[in-house]
Design a protein around this motif. Structure first.
Motif, PDB file in Angstrom:
ATOM      1  N   THR A   1       0.999  -1.074  -0.200  1.00  0.00           N
ATOM      2  CA  THR A   1       0.130  -0.017   0.096  1.00  0.00           C
ATOM      3  C   THR A   1       1.186   1.053  -0.104  1.00  0.00           C
ATOM      4  N   TYR A   2       0.396   2.016  -1.052  1.00  0.00           N
ATOM      5  CA  TYR A   2       1.628   3.466  -1.006  1.00  0.00           C
ATOM      6  C   TYR A   2       0.769   4.286  -1.002  1.00  0.00           C
ATOM      7  N   ARG A   3       0.309   5.422  -0.287  1.00  0.00           N
ATOM      8  CA  ARG A   3      -0.607   6.921  -0.333  1.00  0.00           C
ATOM      9  C   ARG A   3       0.575   8.450  -0.617  1.00  0.00           C
ATOM     10  N   THR A   4      -0.311   9.326  -0.330  1.00  0.00           N
ATOM     11  CA  THR A   4       0.459  10.785  -0.349  1.00  0.00           C
ATOM     12  C   THR A   4      -1.293  11.384  -0.379  1.00  0.00           C
ATOM     13  N   THR A   5      -0.407  12.699  -0.030  1.00  0.00           N
ATOM     14  CA  THR A   5      -1.624  14.060  -0.119  1.00  0.00           C
ATOM     15  C   THR A   5      -1.131  14.687  -0.954  1.00  0.00           C
ATOM     16  N   ALA A   6      -1.235  14.654  -2.265  1.00  0.00           N
ATOM     17  CA  ALA A   6      -1.565  15.693  -3.316  1.00  0.00           C
ATOM     18  C   ALA A   6      -1.740  16.514  -3.256  1.00  0.00           C
ATOM     19  N   SER A   7      -1.204  18.144  -3.756  1.00  0.00           N
ATOM     20  CA  SER A   7      -1.248  19.255  -3.552  1.00  0.00           C
ATOM     21  C   SER A   7      -1.423  19.866  -5.497  1.00  0.00           C
ATOM     22  N   LEU A   8      -2.591  20.009  -5.943  1.00  0.00           N
ATOM     23  CA  LEU A   8      -2.685  19.836  -7.375  1.00  0.00           C
ATOM     24  C   LEU A   8      -2.510  21.553  -7.270  1.00  0.00           C
ATOM     25  N   PRO A   9      -2.729  22.099  -8.586  1.00  0.00           N
ATOM     26  CA  PRO A   9      -2.607  23.330  -8.999  1.00  0.00           C
ATOM     27  C   PRO A   9      -4.309  23.774  -8.628  1.00  0.00           C
ATOM     28  N   VAL A  10      -4.393  24.039  -7.953  1.00  0.00           N
ATOM     29  CA  VAL A  10      -5.365  25.610  -7.728  1.00  0.00           C
ATOM     30  C   VAL A  10      -6.007  26.119  -9.137  1.00  0.00           C
ATOM     31  N   THR A  11      -5.420  25.727  -9.897  1.00  0.00           N
ATOM     32  CA  THR A  11      -6.101  26.531 -11.286  1.00  0.00           C
ATOM     33  C   THR A  11      -7.001  24.643 -12.001  1.00  0.00           C
ATOM     34  N   THR A  12      -6.324  24.142 -11.555  1.00  0.00           N
ATOM     35  CA  THR A  12      -7.233  22.502 -11.697  1.00  0.00           C
ATOM     36  C   THR A  12      -8.835  22.700 -12.974  1.00  0.00           C
ATOM     37  N   PRO A  13      -9.332  22.604 -13.652  1.00  0.00           N
ATOM     38  CA  PRO A  13     -10.326  22.880 -13.987  1.00  0.00           C
ATOM     39  C   PRO A  13     -11.381  22.357 -13.289  1.00  0.00           C
ATOM     40  N   SER A  14     -12.185  22.240 -12.663  1.00  0.00           N
ATOM     41  CA  SER A  14     -13.706  20.943 -12.211  1.00  0.00           C
ATOM     42  C   SER A  14     -13.855  19.958 -13.405  1.00  0.00           C
ATOM     43  N   GLY A  15     -13.972  19.262 -12.547  1.00  0.00           N
ATOM     44  CA  GLY A  15     -14.812  17.935 -13.931  1.00  0.00           C
ATOM     45  C   GLY A  15     -13.649  16.755 -13.272  1.00  0.00           C
ATOM     46  N   ALA A  16     -13.397  15.680 -14.143  1.00  0.00           N
ATOM     47  CA  ALA A  16     -12.830  14.236 -14.467  1.00  0.00           C
ATOM     48  C   ALA A  16     -11.193  14.473 -14.533  1.00  0.00           C
ATOM     49  N   LEU A  17     -10.608  14.586 -13.664  1.00  0.00           N
ATOM     50  CA  LEU A  17      -9.227  15.021 -13.607  1.00  0.00           C
ATOM     51  C   LEU A  17      -7.769  13.621 -13.970  1.00  0.00           C
ATOM     52  N   ALA A  18      -7.522  13.495 -15.440  1.00  0.00           N
ATOM     53  CA  ALA A  18      -7.289  11.934 -16.379  1.00  0.00           C
ATOM     54  C   ALA A  18      -5.420  12.159 -15.095  1.00  0.00           C
ATOM     55  N   CYS A  19      -5.349  10.643 -14.488  1.00  0.00           N
ATOM     56  CA  CYS A  19      -4.249  10.442 -13.475  1.00  0.00           C
ATOM     57  C   CYS A  19      -3.740   9.125 -14.607  1.00  0.00           C
ATOM     58  N   ALA A  20      -2.513   8.693 -14.241  1.00  0.00           N
ATOM     59  CA  ALA A  20      -1.912   7.611 -13.625  1.00  0.00           C
ATOM     60  C   ALA A  20      -1.107   7.223 -13.080  1.00  0.00           C
ATOM     61  N   ALA A  21      -1.217   5.626 -12.646  1.00  0.00           N
ATOM     62  CA  ALA A  21       0.098   5.382 -11.370  1.00  0.00           C
ATOM     63  C   ALA A  21       0.888   4.847 -11.978  1.00  0.00           C
ATOM     64  N   THR A  22       1.699   4.099 -11.402  1.00  0.00           N
ATOM     65  CA  THR A  22       2.832   3.618 -12.240  1.00  0.00           C
ATOM     66  C   THR A  22       3.945   2.297 -11.475  1.00  0.00           C
ATOM     67  N   ALA A  23       4.032   1.500 -11.045  1.00  0.00           N
ATOM     68  CA  ALA A  23       4.914   1.066 -10.049  1.00  0.00           C
ATOM     69  C   ALA A  23       6.357   0.280 -11.131  1.00  0.00           C
ATOM     70  N   TYR A  24       7.059   1.136  -9.772  1.00  0.00           N
ATOM     71  CA  TYR A  24       8.621   0.717 -10.292  1.00  0.00           C
ATOM     72  C   TYR A  24       9.384  -0.561  -9.881  1.00  0.00           C
TER      73      TYR A  24
END
Length: 664
Positions: A518-541
């Motif tokens: 289990t991996y976790r973080t509290t991500a601080s996104l830019p406050v200018t991020t538009p409303s709606g669904a923001l596309a993200c991707a997680a990659t394991a190394y």
């Protein structure tokens, strides 16, 4: 006195005199009774129109559900009538006249006065702070009927006619022409001046001619559009800046002549003087670029136009005007320029085509250099089988590149192309999908037009495919508040995992291991991020840093909303009296730094009477462009008031504070 009594009686009955318009009609006797929680009477007198909201949009009166306890109170019904009157008798063409509203203290929302005659309509100018409007009577050739109309906004924000006035405009054949203005203010000596003059006529007879004189010689001006007259005239030479006078003469078809003088400045306008030309980069290769800067002066009214640069009779470039009298530009040397000192000349040209004397200067032409690789890289330098490796380089070449090529060991020739810049400085990029473990090299070669080549070789290590896998990736919804947009991202993994990286838009985060798999973080996104669904991707190394499985997911982003300045008033309130509910709906702006008005949104007005445990929705109102809203109700019983905004896909829901109103 008798007429006043009749007017009052007819207004009470809803009757309006010709030439007057009642501000509002009485409520019919059959109108349904309207009740609301009891409270004090409205702050506005019943005979005054409702005040318009600051946004310019009307306040929306709520539609009350039949099941609701309180019901809306009807709007107050003004009964005062207004009239229009001329400040003097029928105006003559060219005369200033006024139209006044009576009574002078009538309460009107956004009053306007226009008058129409024939097929034309004229908007009058309001006298500041008064219910009076002014205008100049237009030119007519016969007595002409005109109608003045006073309009204002009603309580719903709709513009309606309040009063009208019929009057006459009479001809005035003796009205002289009026010279409104004269241009220009500056002239250049020895050149042609161009004049523009505005002349109005009110006699109805038209203008016979308009002339302009300088030095006592009259020059006719030609009519162009509307009241505009234009023409050109010669300007005498002067040795220094001189003050003079332009005289415009207008004659109408009745023989009436008017004149108007205008001061003007005449400038010498001698040929310009080019004082210096400097090559800021005094050396360049054939085909290379040199930045030039020149200084020049003129005693003409206009600034200089340009500074052309020549090699003999060959125009190489033209310098354009810059700050503080300087002229600058970029000179590209001819590809066949001989090595050594290249002799060039420059001259300044003004708006009249006058040229300065030639100023010679030189640029040193030096031998060309070979192409140069400024930077080069492969990414990643350690890759898994089946992974794409990108190679790129930034290359400069004074002569320009002719070709680029890539050779990969155990693979052969691969593709590369320029993705940015030009042949003299550009970024080149290509990619290759690995297919077997081992050590490889990527060699990039670049050749210029003179067939000079530069190369760079970079190593790449290919390892077995990573076994790091992603089981799931989730994120909490983001509520953007001023200065903050945070989401908690959790990723479940399987296999041998060394780290987990998440990208959301242009942001990237490395997650911390909080438990096995289990991996976790509290991500601080830019406050200018538009409303709606923001596309993200997680990659394991894996533990060797080789990327394994990637998994896509989305983060829901909404902007925070809030209901501010909510108030139910007055309090306490008399039973059966009017009660107002007002407030403002705001939401975080696109900048993400502050709250702004949220207009066009629906909010629900809720009421819970004392002793009850549940709220009842009384009405829904829509916010104005300023975010404000309001509703009127009739006070019936003590209770608690609040408003609720349900939110949307872009904004969170919001609930106002609760306001208790004591009904007596």
């Amino acid at each position: 006195m008798l007429r006043s009594l009749i007017v009052a009686a007819m207004v009470t009955l809803g009757v309006v005199f010709p030439g007057t318009v009642a501000l509002a009609e009485p409520i019919p006797a059959s109108s349904p009774e309207v009740t609301v929680p009891e409270g004090a009477a409205s702050d506005e007198p019943a005979d005054q129109p409702s005040e318009e909201p600051s946004s310019g949009e009307p306040t929306v009166e709520p539609t009350v559900s039949p099941s609701a306890d309180p019901t809306p109170e009807p709007s107050p019904t003004p009964t005062t009538a207004v009239e229009l009157s001329l400040s003097s008798g029928s105006p003559k063409s060219g005369e200033r006249f006024e139209i006044a509203v009576s009574p002078s203290d009538a309460s009107l929302l956004g009053p306007l006065v226009q008058y129409a005659y024939g097929s034309k309509s004229v908007s009058m100018t309001r006298v500041a702070g008064q219910l009076r409007w002014r205008s100049t009577a237009p030119a007519v050739q016969a007595p002409t009927t005109a109608k003045a109309t006073l309009t204002a906004r009603d309580a719903a924000g709709k513009r309606v006619t309040v009063a009208t006035l019929d009057f006459f405009i009479t001809p005035n054949p003796d009205a002289p022409p009026v010279i409104n203005w004269i241009n220009p203010k500056d002239l250049d000596g020895g050149q042609l001046g161009n004049a523009q003059v505005s002349v109005s006529t009110y006699s109805g007879l038209g203008l016979k001619e308009v002339t302009l004189s300088l030095d006592g010689t009259a020059h006719p001006l030609q009519h162009s559009v509307l009241a505009m007259y234009e023409g050109s005239f010669p300007v005498h030479k002067v040795a220094e800046k001189t003050s003079a006078t332009l005289t415009v003469t207008a004659t109408d078809n009745n023989g009436t002549v008017v004149r108007r003088d205008a001061p003007v400045t005449i400038w010498p306008a001698n040929p310009p003087v080019l004082t210096s030309v400097t090559a800021l980069s005094p050396t360049a290769e054939p085909g290379g670029k040199v930045t030039l800067q020149a200084t020049a002066t003129t005693d003409a009214h206009y600034n200089l136009l340009e500074v052309p640069v020549h090699q003999g009779d060959r125009l190489l470039t033209t310098l354009s005007y810059g700050p503080q009298g300087t002229y600058s530009g970029e000179l590209t040397l001819p590809a066949d320029a001989p090595l050594g000192q290249l002799a060039l000349t420059a001259r300044a040209r003004d708006h009249y085509g006058q040229l300065s004397a030639e100023v010679p200067f030189q640029v040193a032409v030096v031998p060309s250099t070979a192409p140069q690789i400024i930077s080069a890289q492969v990414n990643p330098a350690r890759a898994a089988v089946g992974q794409k490796v990108t190679y790129q380089a930034v290359v400069s070449s004074p002569k320009g590149l002719e070709s680029a090529a890539v050779q990969i060991t155990n693979v052969g020739v691969a593709e590369i192309e320029r993705v940015d810049g030009d042949a003299k400085r550009g970024r080149y990029e290509g990619s290759w999908t690995t297919f077997g473990p081992g050590e490889h090299t990527v060699t990039m070669s670049f050749t210029d037009v003179n067939q000079r080549t530069v190369t760079r070789t970079l190593p790449v290590t290919v390892v077995a495919a990573s076994q790091a896998k992603i089981g799931s990736a989730t994120a909490t919804a983001v509520t953007v508040v001023p200065g903050s947009a945070k989401s908690t991202i959790t990723v479940k993994t399987a296999g041998s995992v060394g780290k987990v990286r998440v990208t959301c838009g242009a942001s990237a985060f490395t997650l911390a291991r909080v438990a096995s798999g289990t991996y976790r973080t509290t991500a601080s996104l830019p406050v200018t991020t538009p409303s709606g669904a923001l596309a993200c991707a997680a990659t394991a190394y894996d533990t060797s840093g080789v990327p394994g499985q990637a998994k896509a997911f989305t983060v829901t982003v909404k902007r925070a909303s809030r209901l501010s300045t909510f108030n139910a008033a007055p309090e306490p309130v008399r039973r059966g009296a009017g009660l107002s509910v007002t407030g403002t709906l705001q939401a975080v702006t696109a900048s993400g730094t502050t709250y702004g008005a949220l207009g066009g949104a629906r909010v629900d007005v809720l009421f819970r009477r004392t002793g009850s445990s549940s709220y009842v929705r009384l009405a829904s109102v829509t916010t104005a462009g300023s975010g404000t809203f309001g509703g009127r109700f009739v006070a019936k019983r003590d209770g608690y008031w609040k408003v609720v905004y349900g939110g949307t896909g872009a904004y969170t829901s919001a609930t106002s504070r609760v306001d208790y109103v004591d009904v007596r």
